[in-house]
Design a protein around this motif. Structure first.
Motif, PDB file in Angstrom:
ATOM      1  N   SER A 140      11.628  -1.050   7.589  1.00  0.00           N
ATOM      2  CA  SER A 140      12.438  -2.267   7.451  1.00  0.00           C
ATOM      3  C   SER A 140      11.591  -3.522   7.317  1.00  0.00           C
ATOM      4  O   SER A 140      11.779  -4.320   6.408  1.00  0.00           O
ATOM      5  CB  SER A 140      13.348  -2.452   8.671  1.00  0.00           C
ATOM      6  OG  SER A 140      14.065  -1.290   8.939  1.00  0.00           O
ATOM      7  N   PHE A 141      10.652  -3.706   8.248  1.00  0.00           N
ATOM      8  CA  PHE A 141       9.877  -4.949   8.262  1.00  0.00           C
ATOM      9  C   PHE A 141       8.562  -4.824   7.492  1.00  0.00           C
ATOM     10  O   PHE A 141       8.181  -5.697   6.738  1.00  0.00           O
ATOM     11  CB  PHE A 141       9.513  -5.345   9.693  1.00  0.00           C
ATOM     12  CG  PHE A 141      10.677  -5.632  10.583  1.00  0.00           C
ATOM     13  CD1 PHE A 141      11.546  -6.674  10.294  1.00  0.00           C
ATOM     14  CD2 PHE A 141      10.903  -4.880  11.723  1.00  0.00           C
ATOM     15  CE1 PHE A 141      12.621  -6.960  11.131  1.00  0.00           C
ATOM     16  CE2 PHE A 141      11.967  -5.160  12.567  1.00  0.00           C
ATOM     17  CZ  PHE A 141      12.833  -6.196  12.268  1.00  0.00           C
ATOM     18  N   ASP A 142       7.857  -3.710   7.743  1.00  0.00           N
ATOM     19  CA  ASP A 142       6.459  -3.658   7.346  1.00  0.00           C
ATOM     20  C   ASP A 142       6.274  -3.389   5.861  1.00  0.00           C
ATOM     21  O   ASP A 142       5.206  -3.648   5.311  1.00  0.00           O
ATOM     22  CB  ASP A 142       5.709  -2.592   8.156  1.00  0.00           C
ATOM     23  CG  ASP A 142       5.812  -2.843   9.640  1.00  0.00           C
ATOM     24  OD1 ASP A 142       6.221  -3.955  10.012  1.00  0.00           O
ATOM     25  OD2 ASP A 142       5.493  -1.945  10.423  1.00  0.00           O
TER      26      ASP A 142
ATOM     27  N   ASN B 194      11.403   0.718  11.848  1.00  0.00           N
ATOM     28  CA  ASN B 194      10.782  -0.594  11.808  1.00  0.00           C
ATOM     29  C   ASN B 194       9.804  -0.744  10.661  1.00  0.00           C
ATOM     30  O   ASN B 194       9.805  -1.739   9.952  1.00  0.00           O
ATOM     31  CB  ASN B 194       9.986  -0.808  13.103  1.00  0.00           C
ATOM     32  CG  ASN B 194      10.685  -1.771  14.027  1.00  0.00           C
ATOM     33  OD1 ASN B 194      11.775  -2.235  13.734  1.00  0.00           O
ATOM     34  ND2 ASN B 194      10.059  -2.063  15.131  1.00  0.00           N
ATOM     35  N   VAL B 195       8.917   0.242  10.518  1.00  0.00           N
ATOM     36  CA  VAL B 195       7.928   0.166   9.447  1.00  0.00           C
ATOM     37  C   VAL B 195       8.659   0.061   8.116  1.00  0.00           C
ATOM     38  O   VAL B 195       8.346  -0.781   7.284  1.00  0.00           O
ATOM     39  CB  VAL B 195       6.984   1.391   9.460  1.00  0.00           C
ATOM     40  CG1 VAL B 195       6.111   1.410   8.213  1.00  0.00           C
ATOM     41  CG2 VAL B 195       6.102   1.351  10.706  1.00  0.00           C
TER      42      VAL B 195
ATOM     43  N   THR C  33       4.301  -1.522  -4.321  1.00  0.00           N
ATOM     44  CA  THR C  33       3.416  -2.688  -4.311  1.00  0.00           C
ATOM     45  C   THR C  33       2.552  -2.823  -3.051  1.00  0.00           C
ATOM     46  O   THR C  33       1.615  -3.608  -3.040  1.00  0.00           O
ATOM     47  CB  THR C  33       4.231  -3.994  -4.459  1.00  0.00           C
ATOM     48  OG1 THR C  33       5.252  -4.018  -3.449  1.00  0.00           O
ATOM     49  CG2 THR C  33       4.877  -4.063  -5.823  1.00  0.00           C
ATOM     50  N   LEU C  34       2.861  -2.063  -2.006  1.00  0.00           N
ATOM     51  CA  LEU C  34       2.051  -2.156  -0.789  1.00  0.00           C
ATOM     52  C   LEU C  34       1.202  -0.915  -0.570  1.00  0.00           C
ATOM     53  O   LEU C  34       0.580  -0.746   0.479  1.00  0.00           O
ATOM     54  CB  LEU C  34       2.937  -2.430   0.431  1.00  0.00           C
ATOM     55  CG  LEU C  34       3.511  -3.853   0.517  1.00  0.00           C
ATOM     56  CD1 LEU C  34       4.679  -3.926   1.485  1.00  0.00           C
ATOM     57  CD2 LEU C  34       2.441  -4.861   0.922  1.00  0.00           C
TER      58      LEU C  34
ATOM     59  N   ALA D 243       8.803  -4.429   3.740  1.00  0.00           N
ATOM     60  CA  ALA D 243       9.857  -5.255   3.145  1.00  0.00           C
ATOM     61  C   ALA D 243       9.392  -5.794   1.804  1.00  0.00           C
ATOM     62  O   ALA D 243       8.288  -6.289   1.679  1.00  0.00           O
ATOM     63  CB  ALA D 243      10.193  -6.409   4.086  1.00  0.00           C
ATOM     64  N   GLY D 244      10.242  -5.679   0.805  1.00  0.00           N
ATOM     65  CA  GLY D 244       9.927  -6.220  -0.518  1.00  0.00           C
ATOM     66  C   GLY D 244       9.320  -5.203  -1.458  1.00  0.00           C
ATOM     67  O   GLY D 244       9.275  -5.399  -2.659  1.00  0.00           O
ATOM     68  N   ALA D 245       8.830  -4.094  -0.910  1.00  0.00           N
ATOM     69  CA  ALA D 245       8.282  -3.026  -1.764  1.00  0.00           C
ATOM     70  C   ALA D 245       9.349  -1.955  -1.954  1.00  0.00           C
ATOM     71  O   ALA D 245      10.248  -1.804  -1.134  1.00  0.00           O
ATOM     72  CB  ALA D 245       7.047  -2.426  -1.099  1.00  0.00           C
ATOM     73  N   ASP D 246       9.266  -1.225  -3.056  1.00  0.00           N
ATOM     74  CA  ASP D 246      10.167  -0.089  -3.253  1.00  0.00           C
ATOM     75  C   ASP D 246       9.524   1.156  -2.665  1.00  0.00           C
ATOM     76  O   ASP D 246       8.342   1.426  -2.890  1.00  0.00           O
ATOM     77  CB  ASP D 246      10.426   0.147  -4.741  1.00  0.00           C
ATOM     78  CG  ASP D 246      11.440  -0.849  -5.269  1.00  0.00           C
ATOM     79  OD1 ASP D 246      12.231  -1.368  -4.460  1.00  0.00           O
ATOM     80  OD2 ASP D 246      11.429  -1.117  -6.486  1.00  0.00           O
TER      81      ASP D 246
END
Lengths: 332, 332
Positions: free
Chosen positions: B157-159, B154-155, B304-305, B161-164
């Motif tokens: 996939s969702f948390d 989950n982390v 990026t996160l 998301a958008g970062a590499d």
């Protein structure tokens, strides 16, 4: 996805930059994010075909070098009916929620999804806005409002879905945590640690909101109202900051193997939800004991999924922008 | 949601119990989970109106006290076309993936969503199964396969998301971690710590898979293939367990302020994805340093996160069942 951006400060500019960097990745995911509007308080730019973001960066984010019009504002978006998602990034006002509150309401009333990093409207009117979104079958993405890159809302929404939350505890303010870490590690006075934070640019202009616990309270309030189905206001939270802590307080605990952290906590007691913010003594086996320096962390106790902590998440404009992008991706 | 359960061991029984406990909560969410089939290897029960779960518990989960039929199996489900989601909980077979692999393929080919806690099929054929699910616009929920209640998938996939993802590191095996914590805290030999784990029921019958690093490798493999878009097999992972560690190794590091943990790690190097499992020395500032005893944790480095760690998640049948329920909720 057809998007309007309203508010054009550091996070919004970083968001533009991020969309350029991640263009390939987003395409691979089948996502085409078209920015049709960029709106500031004194006007904005509009392109129905999608604004060329690389040009915006080339011109150093100066919208006036494009076909900037003073009469472009939220009402233009509502009238044109040509976006499906508003990215709301105006400045936070915790007293009135404005202008973000009006922007978000107008968007949701007009069948436009919203992603925001603006704490004001969420602190003041989350329940109303969420109902409005649900009624119109829309998404309201607020992940960026509590910890930025740290996926605190996400963990509560997706990762512990189906479990009941017994309590939420968080180290949620980077500035306070940095000061406490400095006092602990370098064994210095509060004022000296604060000065370090100011010199390093960690404590910003409004640092009182941080050290007096107000920022932590805002975040714990949002987490509570979003994840525990409560409807608290700031008045319901007992707030004590770190500004009265002495070097001795920190060192006395250090010598016992403990650390003092500014904790925001919400928990159930006799079927009531209670919340506070205050400096607390943590033992080494507390999940947030090692959340040091500018780091943040949230510790959820649940009934069926056990105790889960999430720690980290960088805290700059680009990371906040990445949190906005995360919400956009998760709503597709 | 019309559901068939296949496989009826500890997790499936706990899942039944959990659905009864959470009935109210699920209704509040607008979720009506109707269990139409419960199938074991030698037959099963079927009720098109939904099986009364309280009766199942009352009869101590003995399906033979109901209208049990030996000819009820996965093919009955496929023929009847009356469920939308299969909960696949048969025993893991890491060599062949069977019988789970056949169940999952048949379900996805016949437009039925799948949630599974069975590692075998996911380790062996994740990419194929995921493509099949995507092609038919179906969900394939696998959160329970890597850490159970710990939301590691989950982390990713969702948390974030958008970062590499730059790397994933995990303490993923409770038994190994318990043994290492015992050796560290009580300063005892490996064999004594292992014995404690066996006596306490923490090390189960197949504990060799745990201590030799194989279970960790399976989990890191799933995380990699799901989250980093790779297609590794177990042969691509260098695996070393904790079974050759001596008391001195652990204590030498303890006196330096370090801990030895069994780490599964995957990272990018020269555009290639590399993975290993081995005991590693962690300094006190490593995010997984304090993941002790039976606890698990995963540490993601992203572009990026920032760095994000998730720690905790209880590990019993009821918690694994809660992870299955989480996937079901997140797919609505």
């Amino acid at each position: 996805m057809d998007i309007g951006i309203i508010g054009f400060g550091g996070v919004a500019k970083s968001f533009i930059k991020l969309l350029i960097e991640k263009e390939e990745n987003l395409k691979k995911r089948g996502l085409n994010l078209k920015i049709k509007y960029i709106i500031k308080s004194d006007g904005g730019i509009y392109n129905n075909e999608g604004i060329n973001l690389k040009d915006i960066v080339k011109e150093n984010y100066n919208l006036k070098n494009f076909s900037f019009r003073e009469d472009i504002n939220i009402n233009t978006i509502i009238k044109n009916k040509d976006i499906d998602t508003l990215v709301e990034l105006t400045n936070t006002n915790i007293e009135t929620g404005e202008p973000g509150l009006t922007h978000i309401k107008l968007a949701l009333e007009n069948k436009i999804n919203v992603v925001t990093g603006n704490k004001g409207p969420i602190v003041l009117q989350y329940r109303y806005l969420k109902k409005l979104a649900d009624k119109n079958n829309l998404n309201l993405g607020i992940g960026c409002t509590t910890g930025g890159a740290l996926p605190s809302i996400n963990v509560g929404s997706f990762d512990i879905a189906g479990a009941d939350i017994l309590s939420i505890e968080g180290v949620l303010n980077g500035t306070s945590n940095f000061i406490l870490s400095k006092m602990y590690e370098e064994e210095i006075e509060y004022d000296d640690a604060l000065n370090d934070a100011i010199c390093l640019g960690i404590a910003e202009a409004d640092y009182r909101l941080d050290i007096e616990g107000f920022d932590t309270a805002v975040k714990i309030l949002i987490l509570t109202n979003v994840l525990m189905n409560s409807n608290l206001t700031l008045k319901d939270i007992e707030i004590e900051g770190i500004n009265n802590l002495k070097k001795e307080n920190v060192l006395d605990e250090k010598y016992k193997g403990n650390k003092i952290k500014l904790i925001g906590k919400v928990y159930r007691e006799n079927n009531k939800i209670k919340a506070y913010v205050k400096p607390e003594v943590l033992r080494y086996n507390h999940p947030l004991y090692f959340v040091d320096d500018k780091n943040k962390g949230v510790y959820y106790r649940t009934d069926t999924l056990g105790d889960i902590s999430i720690i980290g998440g960088a805290s700059g404009n680009i990371n906040a922008a990445a949190a906005i992008l995360r919400d956009l991706i998760n709503m597709t």
